[in-house]
Design a protein around this motif. Structure first.
Motif, PDB file in Angstrom:
ATOM      1  N   GLN A  18       0.806  -1.325  -0.134  1.00  0.00           N
ATOM      2  CA  GLN A  18      -0.018  -0.045   0.117  1.00  0.00           C
ATOM      3  C   GLN A  18       0.798   1.340  -0.180  1.00  0.00           C
ATOM      4  O   GLN A  18       0.297   2.442  -0.062  1.00  0.00           O
ATOM      5  CB  GLN A  18      -1.028   0.100   1.093  1.00  0.00           C
ATOM      6  N   HIS A  19       2.218   1.223   0.209  1.00  0.00           N
ATOM      7  CA  HIS A  19       2.870   2.182   0.152  1.00  0.00           C
ATOM      8  C   HIS A  19       4.070   2.164  -1.029  1.00  0.00           C
ATOM      9  O   HIS A  19       5.220   2.777  -0.953  1.00  0.00           O
ATOM     10  CB  HIS A  19       3.558   2.682   1.548  1.00  0.00           C
ATOM     11  N   GLN A  20       3.741   1.423  -2.001  1.00  0.00           N
ATOM     12  CA  GLN A  20       4.812   1.311  -3.005  1.00  0.00           C
ATOM     13  C   GLN A  20       5.233   2.410  -3.876  1.00  0.00           C
ATOM     14  O   GLN A  20       4.142   3.247  -4.162  1.00  0.00           O
ATOM     15  CB  GLN A  20       4.476   0.268  -3.998  1.00  0.00           C
ATOM     16  N   GLU A  21       6.441   2.681  -4.133  1.00  0.00           N
ATOM     17  CA  GLU A  21       6.706   3.838  -4.972  1.00  0.00           C
ATOM     18  C   GLU A  21       6.563   3.239  -6.492  1.00  0.00           C
ATOM     19  O   GLU A  21       6.838   2.212  -6.772  1.00  0.00           O
ATOM     20  CB  GLU A  21       8.131   4.290  -4.693  1.00  0.00           C
TER      21      GLU A  21
END
Lengths: 322, 517
Positions: free
Chosen positions: B124-127
Motif C-alpha cells: 500500500q505504500h509502494q513507490e
C-alpha cells in the motif's frame, strides 16, 4: 532464485518442457512451429479466461460464471452485429462493458453481503446462460467483413507456423495480466487478500474495493474471451463453452497457483493452459486414443499439483518449526 | 501532619504544572465504550509524553484491548476525546490511524505470510515509476526500514520462512514506516525468547530516544520494570492510576491490578489439611516445553486439590494443557498412577482416568448445537471408542443421575446446551467428565462468567469430588476461591513455577506476595 514460492511454477515449467519434448521426440510434425502457433490460437480463449480466474483464485475466491459469460457475450455480439447492424468494434465495446459490469455486480454482492463467491458466481453462471438463451436459441453465424478481416491477420513465423490475431490478442492480454498482478498496488492487494485477509485489512488494504475490482477484472477477461471465441468460431451459440470455468480453474491450479490463495503467477496460468492444449495435441497425433484421454491426463495432473502444493506447505511448516 | 500533606500536594501541583507546560504527545480524555450493557471503558483518561514508554497493565477484562482498539479506530467510541500532538483525532480504521501517526503491532504478527518481506513492508505504500510499482525502489526502501530496526535479512525471501521474532521486528519496521508518532505494542513478547526480547528492548530504547511515544502491553512484570518509564493500570474498564515505574513497588502494582491490597487480606481460617493417606496420582517430572512453559515438577495425590494461581498470562492454562496432554511437552515425564502418559494419546489418558474442563467454555468445551445429553456423553463415548455405542437407555440413566446430582437447571436433557446459562453449561461439562469416573480432574477457570449462586455450587461440587478421593488441579484467577478449597497452591509467574504453598501457608496474602516478589 528457487524458493518454496516458485517451486510449483517451476514444476509446471518442467511438465510443459517434458510434454513438448516428448512430442518433438516422438513425432516429426511436432517439431514445426505450426504446432506451437496452433496451440496459442486454439487455447487462446481458455488462457484468457484463466488469466482472469488467476486473480480470483489468488485472492482466495472462485468464479464459476466465466463459461456462461463467454457464451452470453458471443450471443450478444452476434445479436448486435446481425440484428442491429452495429459495427463489430462498437459491439465488442458494449460486450466488454457488459462483462465488466456483471463482474462488478457479483463483486459487490460478495464484498458487501459477505456471501461466498462460490454461490454468487454459481448464480451468475445460470443467469448468463439463461440470458444467452433469451437472446437466441440456436447457433448463428457472425458474418461481417471486419470480423473476417481480424481472423485473417497473420504474422508468419519461421517454419509453417504464424501468429494469428487471436494468438496475439491473447499474448497482449497475458502481458497485461502479468503487469497488473506484479506491478500495481491492486495486484499486490490481491496477493495480500489471498495470503491473510484479516491481516490485509489491518495493513490498510481496501478489502471490499479490491474484491469488487477482482470480479470486474474476471468479468473483463471472460468477456474478452467471449469476443475471441466468437472471432475464432465466427459464430455464436448459447451452449458454447460449457464447463470452461472448470478447465480454467484446472489451468490456474496446474499453473502453480495455490487454491487457497496468496501464491501463484499469471505466467503459470499460461503454461497451465498450454499444457492442457499439448495433451490434446499429443492425443490427436497418436490417433489411436479417444479424445477423452485428455480429461484423464488433465485430471491426473491436477491431482499431482494439488498434492505437490500440499507437500510444499507441510515442508515449509516443518522447516519453520525447526 | 496536615501541613505536611498540604506541602506534598503543593509539590505535586507544581510538578504537574511543569509537566503540562510540555504538551503531551497523546492525550486521552474521559474515554468510554460499552458493549451491549457491559461498560468496557469508563471515563479513562491518560497522557503520554514524547519519548515515554508506558506500560498498560490489567487483568483479563480490564479494558486494555478495548482501549487499544478504540485508539486505532477498530471500535467507535461512545464518549471522550483523543488528542494527538494537541489536535483532536478520530480514526475510522486501522489504516486511517496509521496515517494519523498511531501504529500498532499485535501479538499475532499481522503481516501476509505468503508475501516476501519487501512486499509486506511496502504494501500500500509502494513507490511507482510510470504508474507501475518499482521493485528496485521498493527493495531499497525495505532495506532502509529493516536497518532502522537493526535487522539484516534478505527482504526478497518469503516472510513465513523467518522466525516469529523476526516477523515481529518486521511488523515493527512496517509500523515505523508511516511516520509513526505513537507506537502501540500489544503483547509483542509473548512468543519471543530472552535474546529476542533483548533485541526488541534495545529497539524500543532507541525509538524512545528518537522521541516516539510507546504503549507497551505485557503480562510479564519483569519486562515492565526493565523497560518502561511509567505504568497505567486498568481494572474493570476504569483507570486505576498512572504511576512512575521507579516509584511503584511490585506488591503495590499487583494490588492495583487485582484490586486488593495485602493489608486488607486478613488471613481467614480454612482447613488445608488432607484427611487421608497420601497416594500419588499425577506426577509431572521436569515437564516443560520451549517457548511455552519452563520445566517444573508437580504431584497431586488422591483426595487432594492443588490450586494454580498467577496473573493472566503467567502460564496457568499452559500448565493445565501440558498436564492433560492436549499440548505435548518436549521434555519431562507425565505419569498418572502407574501409567506413563508422556507419549500416549489423549484417548489413552482419558481411559486411565484423566479429565479436563478447559478455560474457554464456548470455544473448547461445549458443542452449543448439541443437546445436554449429547454434550454430557461425549467424553465417555470417546473413551469407549465410537464402535461401541452407549445405548439410549443407559445414556438417559447416566444423564438423569448427573442432572440430579449437580442440580443442573434444564427443562429436559434434549435441550441444546447453548440455551443454558453459563453456570449450568459449566456443570454439564463437569458432568461430562464425572461420568467417565476420572481419577484426576483438571479444571481451568471453572467459575469464570457464571453467577454467584452457581459459583458457590460449583465450589461445593469440587469439594465433594475431592472428599470422594478424586485428585483435582484447579487453575483460577480468583484467589479468594482458590484459598477456599486448595490444599496446596502452585504460584506461576512469567511461564514458570515460582513457588508452591502448602497447608497453612495458603492465603490470599501469601499468594499475592509471591506473585509480586
Amino acid at each position: 532464485m528457487i524458493n518454496e514460492r516458485n517451486l510449483p511454477i517451476l514444476a509446471t515449467l518442467l511438465v510443459f518442457i517434458m510434454l513438448y519434448g516428448f512430442g518433438m521426440y516422438q513425432y516429426q510434425g511436432f517439431r514445426d512451429t505450426l504446432v506451437f502457433s496452433n496451440l496459442l490460437t486454439d487455447n487462446a480463449f481458455l488462457i484468457i479466461t484463466a488469466i482472469g480466474m488467476t486473480f480470483v483464485i489468488l485472492s482466495g475466491g472462485i468464479d464459476l460464471s466465466v463459461g456462461s459469460m463467454i457464451a452470453f457475450i458471443g450471443v450478444l455480439m452476434a445479436y448486435l452485429i446481425t440484428n442491429t447492424g452495429m459495427h463489430p468494434l462498437f459491439a465488442i465495446g458494449i460486450a466488454l462493458v457488459v462483462g465488466v459490469a456483471f463482474g462488478a455486480i457479483m463483486g459487490v454482492i460478495i464484498a458487501f453481503f459477505e456471501i461466498q463467491a462460490f454461490i454468487v458466481t454459481l448464480a451468475g453462471m445460470f443467469l448468463f446462460r439463461g440470458l444467452a438463451y433469451l437472446i437466441n436459441l440456436d447457433a448463428v453465424p457472425i458474418d461481417h467483413p471486419f470480423i473476417a478481416g481480424l481472423y485473417d491477420i497473420y504474422v508468419p513465423l519461421p517454419g509453417r507456423g504464424g501468429l494469428t490475431f487471436i494468438a496475439m490478442a491473447m499474448l497482449v492480454l497475458l502481458a497485461l495480466g502479468i503487469l497488473i498482478a506484479r506491478r500495481t498496488r491492486f495486484g499486490m492487494s490481491v496477493y495480500a487478500l489471498g495470503g491473510d485477509s484479516h491481516s490485509a485489512a489491518l495493513l490498510g488494504v481496501p478489502v471490499k474495493k479490491t474484491i469488487i475490482k477482482i470480479y470486474a477484472l474476471s468479468g473483463f477477461y471472460s468477456a474478452m474471451s467471449g469476443v475471441i471465441f466468437a472471432i475464432y468460431t465466427s459464430s455464436a451459440y448459447p451452449l458454447a463453452a460449457v464447463g470452461v470455468e472448470l478447465d480454467a480453474i484446472a489451468a490456474v491450479v496446474i499453473g502453480g497457483t495455490l487454491l487457497t490463495g496468496g501464491v501463484g503467477y499469471v505466467f503459470g496460468t499460461f503454461l497451465g493452459g498450454m499444457i492442457q492444449g499439448i495433451i490434446q495435441t499429443l492425443i490427436t497425433f497418436d490417433g489411436s486414443l479417444n479424445s477423452w484421454w485428455t480429461k484423464l491426463a488433465v485430471g491426473g495432473l491436477l491431482l499431482f499439483f494439488i498434492l505437490l502444493q500440499k507437500g510444499i506447505v507441510v515442508w515449509v511448516r516443518k522447516r519453520s518449526a525447526a | 501532619m496536615s501541613q505536611l500533606v498540604n506541602e506534598t500536594l503543593m509539590v505535586k501541583e507544581t510538578v504537574e504544572a511543569a509537566q503540562s507546560a510540555v504538551r503531551p504527545l497523546l492525550e486521552i480524555k474521559y474515554l468510554s465504550k460499552s458493549f451491549t450493557g457491559v461498560q468496557a471503558l469508563n471515563d479513562v483518561s491518560l497522557q503520554i509524553q514524547q519519548g515515554e514508554i508506558r506500560a498498560l497493565l490489567g487483568e483479563n477484562g480490564a479494558g486494555k484491548s478495548t482501549l487499544i482498539k478504540v485508539l486505532t479506530g477498530v471500535y467507535p467510541r461512545d464518549g471522550g476525546e483523543i488528542l494527538l500532538d494537541g489536535s483532536l483525532i478520530s480514526a475510522s480504521d486501522s489504516g486511517h490511524a496509521q496515517r494519523l501517526g498511531i501504529s500498532t503491532v499485535y501479538q499475532e504478527v499481522n503481516l501476509i505470510p505468503t508475501m516476501s518481506v519487501m512486499e509486506n513492508l511496502t504494501l500500500q505504500h509502494q513507490e511507482k515509476t510510470f504508474g507501475l510499482i518499482s521493485w528496485k525502489k521498493a527493495e531499497v526502501r525495505a532495506r532502509e526500514l529493516l536497518a532502522q530496526v537493526g535487522l539484516d535479512i534478505d527482504p526478497l525471501r518469503q516472510l513465513d520462512t523467518y522466525s516469529i521474532a523476526i516477523q515481529q521486528l518486521v511488523a515493527i519496521a512496517r509500523a515505523l514506516s508511516t511516520q509513526a508518532k505513537m507506537l502501540i505494542l500489544d503483547e509483542p513478547t509473548a512468543s519471543l525468547d530472552s535474546d529476542e526480547i533483548k533485541q526488541l528492548f534495545d529497539l524500543m530504547a532507541r525509538l524512545k530516544s528518537e522521541g516516539l511515544g510507546i504503549i507497551f502491553v505485557t503480562h510479564f512484570l519483569d519486562q515492565v520494570y526493565s523497560i518502561t518509564d511509567s505504568i497505567t493500570v486498568l481494572r474493570n474498564g476504569e483507570c486505576i492510576g498512572t504511576f512512575k515505574t521507579a516509584e511503584l513497588s511490585r506488591s503495590d502494582l499487583v494490588s492495583h491490578m487485582v484490586g486488593k491490597s495485602l493489608e486488607d487480606l486478613a488471613p481467614t481460617a480454612h482447613d488445608h489439611s488432607i484427611k487421608r493417606e497420601r497416594t500419588e496420582l499425577l506426577q509431572l517430572n521436569n515437564v516443560g516445553k520451549q517457548r511455552y512453559l519452563q520445566p517444573l515438577n508437580l504431584s497431586i495425590a488422591a483426595g487432594e486439590i492443588v490450586g494454580v494461581a498467577g496473573l493472566l498470562g503467567s502460564g496457568r492454562t499452559e500448565l493445565c494443557e501440558l498436564a492433560y496432554g492436549s499440548v505435548k511437552p518436549d521434555q519431562g515425564d507425565v505419569t498418572l498412577g502407574k501409567h506413563s502418559l508422556t507419549k500416549s494419546s489423549l484417548r489413552h489418558a482419558i481411559q486411565v482416568g484423566m479429565g479436563y474442563c478447559p478455560e474457554d467454555r464456548k470455544q473448547d468445551g461445549i458443542v452449543a448445537e448439541l443437546s445436554v445429553r449429547e454434550n454430557m456423553i461425549l467424553a465417555l463415548q470417546a473413551s469407549k471408542g465410537w464402535w461401541s455405542p452407549i445405548s439410549m437407555a443407559e445414556q438417559q440413566k447416566l444423564v438423569e443421575e448427573m442432572i440430579q446430582r449437580l442440580a443442573i437447571k434444564t427443562p429436559d436433557m434434549d435441550k441444546p446446551i447453548g440455551e443454558l446459562s453459563g453456570g449450568n453449561q459449566q456443570k454439564v461439562i463437569l458432568a461430562r467428565w464425572l461420568i467417565t469416573h476420572p481419577a484426576l480432574l483438571i479444571l481451568d477457570e471453572p467459575t469464570r462468567g457464571i453467577d454467584i449462586g452457581a459459583h458457590h455450587e460449583i465450589i461445593q461440587i469440587i469439594k465433594e469430588l475431592c472428599e470422594q478421593g478424586m485428585g483435582l488441579l484447579v487453575a483460577s484467577s480468583e484467589l479468594e476461591e482458590l484459598v477456599m478449597f486448595a490444599h496446596r497452591v502452585v504460584v506461576m509467574k512469567d511461564h514458570h513455577k515460582v513457588s508452591e504453598l502448602h497447608g497453612d501457608e495458603v492465603s490470599e496474602q501469601a499468594i499475592l506476595r509471591t506473585i509480586a516478589s
